[in-house]
Design an enzyme around this catalytic site. Sequence first.
Site, PDB file in Angstrom:
ATOM      1  N   CYS A  54       8.635   9.851  -2.750  1.00 57.80           N
ATOM      2  CA  CYS A  54       6.984   9.114  -2.676  1.00 57.80           C
ATOM      3  C   CYS A  54       6.196  10.017  -1.823  1.00 57.80           C
ATOM      4  CB  CYS A  54       7.420   7.586  -1.740  1.00 57.80           C
ATOM      5  SG  CYS A  54       5.977   6.489  -1.564  1.00 57.80           S
ATOM      6  N   CYS A  59       3.589   8.087   0.072  1.00 58.90           N
ATOM      7  CA  CYS A  59       3.979   7.830   1.749  1.00 58.90           C
ATOM      8  C   CYS A  59       3.857   8.607   2.586  1.00 58.90           C
ATOM      9  CB  CYS A  59       5.857   7.227   1.368  1.00 58.90           C
ATOM     10  SG  CYS A  59       5.586   5.810   0.548  1.00 58.90           S
ATOM     11  N   ASP A  60       4.482  10.083   1.787  1.00 62.17           N
ATOM     12  CA  ASP A  60       4.816  11.186   2.753  1.00 62.17           C
ATOM     13  C   ASP A  60       3.692  12.210   2.453  1.00 62.17           C
ATOM     14  OD1 ASP A  60       7.137  10.025   3.484  1.00 62.17           O
ATOM     15  OD2 ASP A  60       8.094  10.617   2.412  1.00 62.17           O
TER      16      ASP A  60
END
Length: 318
Positions: free
Chosen positions: A135, A138-139
Amino acid sequence: MGEKIFDCLVLGGGPAGMSAALYAKRGNIDVAIIDTNTLGGQPVNYLEIENYLGFPLIEGWELAEKFEEHINKFNIQKFTNEEIQSIDLISDIKTIKTLKDTYKARTVIVATGAKSAKLGIRGEAEFLGKGVSYCAVCDGAFYKDKEVVVIGGGNAAVEEGIYLTKFAKKVYIMHRRDELRADKIVQKRAFENNKIEFIFDSIPLEIQGEKRVEKLIYKNVKTDDKKELNIQGVFPYIGFSPNVELINGQIIQDEKGFIRVDENMRTSEVGVFAAGDVRKTPLRQVITAVSDGAVAGMSAVRYLEEVDMLIKEGALKA
C-alpha cells in the site's frame, strides 16, 4: 441474536457490498452487512480516484465515506470488525459464525473483495513492514528521499509508482513484459515523470537486506541475466487474489479462486450471489464493483420473491 433469520446477509462492506445492501434494502427485504474491518473496502487505500463517473477527482476515503453515508439513510444494519470463523453457504438457511455471534440468512451475497497478490519470492514475507509494502498510500511517507521499486505494469502499479515520487527520490517500475498494461493516460504521466525509471522484461527473484530491505535480485526474462537493484522499498502490484478462504469448495470458482457467476451474479449454490473483486471478472474497478452489487442485490430480492410465491402456492414448504 438468537434465531433471527435475515432475508439477506452481505459479506463485505466495500463498494460492491454497500451497493448490494442498498439495492436489497430498497427491494424491501431485511438485509445486513458483515465485515471483518470497518466499511470502505479498497477505495480507502487509494489516494485519488479520477475514473468514477460523476467525480472527476475524489480521494478514495472520501468516496467510501459518501457510500456509507448513503446506506446509512436506509438504516441498513452493519456488523463490523467481526472475525469470521466459519461460513455455511450450502444449507437452505445460510450461517455465518463470528467470534461475537452467529448470523443466519435465507440468501447471502459474497462481496469479500480481493487482496494484493504475493510475489512468492524469498525475503518477501521476512521484510513485510520492513521495506515490503502492498500500500503506497499507507506507507509512502516512510520512503522520503529513498529509492524504491514497484513491481507490476497495470494501472495500480503505475499510479502508485507516480504517487511514490511525492516522497522517494527514485522510483523503479519493473514489469515482466516489454510494455505496460496501464491506461495510456496513466502511462503518459509516468513516462513524463523524471523520478521514474522503467525496467522491462524483468521479474524479481529475491529481496535481500540485514534488518530492512537493501536490494532486489531480479532477472531479464529474455536474456536470463541476473542483476541487483539497490533499493529500500519494494511495492508489489501484480494483481489480486480473492478473499475466499472460508468459502472454498462450497461454490464453483476458477483456478485462482475467484467465484464464477452468471449475468445475474448468481453462483452455483442456490440463494448465494457474488459481486465485486471476489468474482471472476475482466475489470476490477470501484465502478464495476458498485454495478455488480446493484445486480446482486436485485437478484437476491427477486429470488426471495419467487421463493415466497412458491411457498404461498404450496409448491414449497416454508
